[in-house]
Design a protein around this motif. Structure first.
Motif, PDB file in Angstrom:
ATOM      1  N   CYS A 254       2.612  -2.271   9.826  1.00 10.80           N
ATOM      2  CA  CYS A 254       0.816  -2.600  10.157  1.00 10.80           C
ATOM      3  C   CYS A 254       0.381  -3.815  10.753  1.00 10.80           C
ATOM      4  CB  CYS A 254      -0.474  -2.792   8.480  1.00 10.80           C
ATOM      5  SG  CYS A 254       0.531  -1.414   7.911  1.00 10.80           S
TER       6      CYS A 254
ATOM      7  N   ILE B 163       2.217  -2.781  14.567  1.00 12.24           N
ATOM      8  CA  ILE B 163       1.423  -2.168  15.472  1.00 12.24           C
ATOM      9  C   ILE B 163       0.553  -1.914  15.829  1.00 12.24           C
ATOM     10  CG2 ILE B 163      -0.279   0.352  14.381  1.00 12.24           C
ATOM     11  CD1 ILE B 163       1.903   0.935  12.523  1.00 12.24           C
ATOM     12  N   SER B 164      -0.061  -3.227  15.224  1.00 14.74           N
ATOM     13  CA  SER B 164      -1.512  -4.250  15.805  1.00 14.74           C
ATOM     14  C   SER B 164      -0.492  -5.191  16.521  1.00 14.74           C
ATOM     15  CB  SER B 164      -2.456  -4.844  14.798  1.00 14.74           C
ATOM     16  OG  SER B 164      -2.396  -4.437  13.261  1.00 14.74           O
TER      17      SER B 164
ATOM     18  N   GLN C 287      -7.381 -10.936  13.804  1.00 14.94           N
ATOM     19  CA  GLN C 287      -6.054 -10.896  13.444  1.00 14.94           C
ATOM     20  C   GLN C 287      -5.171 -11.754  13.187  1.00 14.94           C
ATOM     21  OE1 GLN C 287      -5.095  -6.958  13.019  1.00 14.94           O
ATOM     22  NE2 GLN C 287      -2.973  -8.002  13.009  1.00 14.94           N
TER      23      GLN C 287
ATOM     24  N   SER D 247      -7.048  -1.908  15.207  1.00 11.47           N
ATOM     25  CA  SER D 247      -6.767  -2.335  16.714  1.00 11.47           C
ATOM     26  C   SER D 247      -6.566  -0.769  17.210  1.00 11.47           C
ATOM     27  CB  SER D 247      -5.600  -3.326  15.892  1.00 11.47           C
ATOM     28  OG  SER D 247      -4.651  -1.653  15.583  1.00 11.47           O
TER      29      SER D 247
ATOM     30  N   THR E 239      -4.875  -2.901  10.555  1.00  9.33           N
ATOM     31  CA  THR E 239      -3.954  -1.516  12.069  1.00  9.33           C
ATOM     32  C   THR E 239      -5.313  -0.980  13.090  1.00  9.33           C
ATOM     33  OG1 THR E 239      -2.273  -2.283  10.840  1.00  9.33           O
ATOM     34  CG2 THR E 239      -2.228  -1.059  12.078  1.00  9.33           C
ATOM     35  N   THR E 240      -5.653  -0.299  11.599  1.00 10.61           N
ATOM     36  CA  THR E 240      -6.602   0.879  11.946  1.00 10.61           C
ATOM     37  C   THR E 240      -7.987   0.571  13.117  1.00 10.61           C
ATOM     38  OG1 THR E 240      -8.428   1.115   9.861  1.00 10.61           O
ATOM     39  CG2 THR E 240      -6.714   1.921   9.990  1.00 10.61           C
TER      40      THR E 240
END
Length: 160
Positions: free
Chosen positions: A63, A66-67, A111, A5, A2-3
């Motif tokens: 997460c 969000i991604s 992902q 992306s 997630t971070t």
């Protein structure tokens, strides 16, 4: 994931302001926060299983959403930029855009591999979480999906 992306989205949207906003100190803070949160979730899962399951049911899907939202925004922005670049035919900008697109596609592959490998595990664990006894078939299925979960590590192109 997630971070990564969100970072790729910030790189695209911020442009030249990226280096001013995404500093090394802020990156260290985010990485430390993710590590601490992951450690707390792991400890909670060991000590109090119910809290670990809440992490599985709330944080992991959040997460993922969000991604997916970040990659969707990236692809819409890239599509619009591609049309604009073709009209302007700016060669140096298009090379940067091509390089960025390659990075985004690699991250998207990682992902998607994560989702394909983790989704069966999450589904099986969600279904079997409240059962007191497990049949031999369910134990076998849990073993297979756990193997698929570990297989995800071999699909990461950065590890090759």
């Amino acid at each position: 994931m997630t971070t990564i992306s969100v970072e790729r989205l910030l790189a695209l949207l911020l442009g030249l302001r990226y280096k001013q906003i995404v500093t090394l100190k802020r990156t260290y803070i985010i990485v430390a926060a993710v590590w601490v949160a992951s450690g707390v979730a792991a400890i909670c899962h060991i000590l109090i299983k119910r809290i670990g399951f809440w992490f599985l049911y709330i944080i992991a899907p959040l997460c993922l959403v969000i991604s997916m939202a970040a990659y969707t925004k990236i692809f819409y922005t890239l599509r619009n930029d591609k049309a604009r670049v073709q009209q302007q035919s700016s060669q140096p900008h298009s090379l940067n855009l091509l390089r960025y697109r390659k990075v985004v596609y690699s991250a998207l592959f990682v992902q998607l591999a994560l989702v394909v490998c983790y989704a069966p595990y999450i589904i099986v664990e969600s279904v079997t979480a409240h059962r007191k006894t497990l049949s031999s078939h369910i134990v076998l299925v849990r073993g297979i999906v756990a193997t698929l979960l570990y297989f995800n590590s071999t699909l990461n192109p950065a590890g090759r």
